[in-house]
Design a protein around this motif. Sequence first.
Motif, short mmCIF file in Angstrom:
data_model
loop_
_atom_site.label_atom_id
_atom_site.label_comp_id
_atom_site.label_asym_id
_atom_site.label_seq_id
_atom_site.Cartn_x
_atom_site.Cartn_y
_atom_site.Cartn_z
N ILE A 1 -15.80 -40.78 -41.22
CA ILE A 1 -14.83 -41.42 -40.35
C ILE A 1 -15.52 -42.04 -39.14
O ILE A 1 -16.30 -41.40 -38.45
CB ILE A 1 -13.77 -40.41 -39.88
N GLN A 2 -15.18 -43.31 -38.88
CA GLN A 2 -15.70 -44.03 -37.73
C GLN A 2 -14.54 -44.39 -36.81
O GLN A 2 -14.04 -45.50 -36.81
CB GLN A 2 -16.44 -45.31 -38.17
N SER A 3 -14.07 -43.42 -36.05
CA SER A 3 -12.94 -43.64 -35.15
C SER A 3 -13.00 -42.62 -34.03
O SER A 3 -13.34 -41.46 -34.25
CB SER A 3 -11.61 -43.51 -35.90
N ASP A 4 -12.67 -43.08 -32.81
CA ASP A 4 -12.63 -42.15 -31.67
C ASP A 4 -11.20 -42.00 -31.13
O ASP A 4 -10.99 -41.56 -30.01
CB ASP A 4 -13.57 -42.62 -30.56
N SER B 1 -8.18 -47.45 -38.67
CA SER B 1 -8.91 -46.50 -37.83
C SER B 1 -8.10 -46.09 -36.61
O SER B 1 -8.44 -45.13 -35.92
CB SER B 1 -10.25 -47.08 -37.38
N TYR C 1 -2.65 -42.96 -38.46
CA TYR C 1 -2.83 -41.75 -39.25
C TYR C 1 -1.91 -41.77 -40.46
O TYR C 1 -0.95 -42.54 -40.53
CB TYR C 1 -2.66 -40.48 -38.42
N SER D 1 -10.42 -40.47 -46.37
CA SER D 1 -11.68 -40.64 -45.65
C SER D 1 -12.33 -41.98 -45.98
O SER D 1 -12.85 -42.67 -45.10
CB SER D 1 -12.64 -39.50 -45.99
N PRO E 1 -8.43 -41.66 -39.67
CA PRO E 1 -9.05 -40.48 -39.03
C PRO E 1 -8.25 -39.18 -39.12
O PRO E 1 -8.79 -38.11 -38.86
CB PRO E 1 -9.19 -40.92 -37.57
N LEU F 1 -12.69 -36.10 -41.09
CA LEU F 1 -11.24 -36.30 -41.12
C LEU F 1 -10.54 -35.08 -40.52
O LEU F 1 -10.86 -33.95 -40.84
CB LEU F 1 -10.78 -36.49 -42.57
N CYS F 2 -9.57 -35.34 -39.67
CA CYS F 2 -8.71 -34.26 -39.16
C CYS F 2 -7.63 -34.01 -40.20
O CYS F 2 -6.88 -34.91 -40.56
CB CYS F 2 -8.08 -34.66 -37.82
N ASN G 1 -11.41 -30.44 -37.95
CA ASN G 1 -11.65 -31.42 -36.89
C ASN G 1 -10.46 -31.55 -35.92
O ASN G 1 -9.89 -32.64 -35.76
CB ASN G 1 -11.99 -32.78 -37.51
N ARG H 1 -9.54 -34.39 -32.91
CA ARG H 1 -8.85 -35.68 -33.04
C ARG H 1 -7.39 -35.61 -32.58
O ARG H 1 -6.68 -36.60 -32.59
CB ARG H 1 -8.93 -36.18 -34.48
#
Length: 255
Positions: free
Chosen positions: A114-117, A183, A186, A202, A207, A228-229, A244, A247
């Motif tokens: 995952i590439q997300s903040d 990203s 959800y 994923s 995310p 991944l949350c 996770n 997130r």
Amino acid sequence: MIEHYTRSYSVTRVDRNKTVTSSSFSIAREETLELLINGTKIASILSSPVNMKELAVGYVICEGIAGFEDHIKIHKNGNRINLEIANMDDTDMLYELRSSGYIGVSYKNNPAKIQSDVIFEPESIFASQKFLESNIYRLTKGTHLAALIDQDGKLITQAVDIGRHNAIDKVIGYSRLTGLDVSKLYLLSTGRQSEGMVLKASRSGVPLLVTKSAPFDSGIETAEKTGLCLVGFASEIEMFIFANPERINLESCNV
């Protein structure tokens, strides 16, 4: 629209008192999508006969065969869809029998990270549970639903299908065809979350995956690896974060 998902059948009802009556029942429809990539058949997917293009595109993304950035041209002829994908090497595809009951492919080089903040608020998740309601499920008791939700808890899109895998494929396919940035969204699901389900989410780049049902151990372990949350047993009053938790904004909660 409901008629695309259901078919009515005459039934004979017998109760515990041995009373026999005639009635009718709405049953979920099931058809087979034949999916090809560059002319080569890669899957026969049993699904609800709605949003087939979204299913096809979402399938190749969620199985790691193609990415959001790949150019995909769709050719549809009834329930047969051929996807033209540039720079696709057939030798990288592995044929296998899936637990969902169809022949599919996996891709040798399909890392999912995952590439997300983005951080999501708990209230958004609690409030979004209403989007898992479906008139088609109420009629048939035989379908699943998936939905994409934004940070404010707004419904972006949802899909109903006889298969929990297909429902996810359809909303991800929709996001690819309409240019959505997943990203920042959800995913809601009515289904149990196995390794395969978590990998689908994923690989798409979503995310956070929330289900009202149960995760499997393989799903939890996969979520931990991909970032991944994973939230299970979600309702309007509680949820359980299995992987996770960073997130979700827990600073506003009573810890």
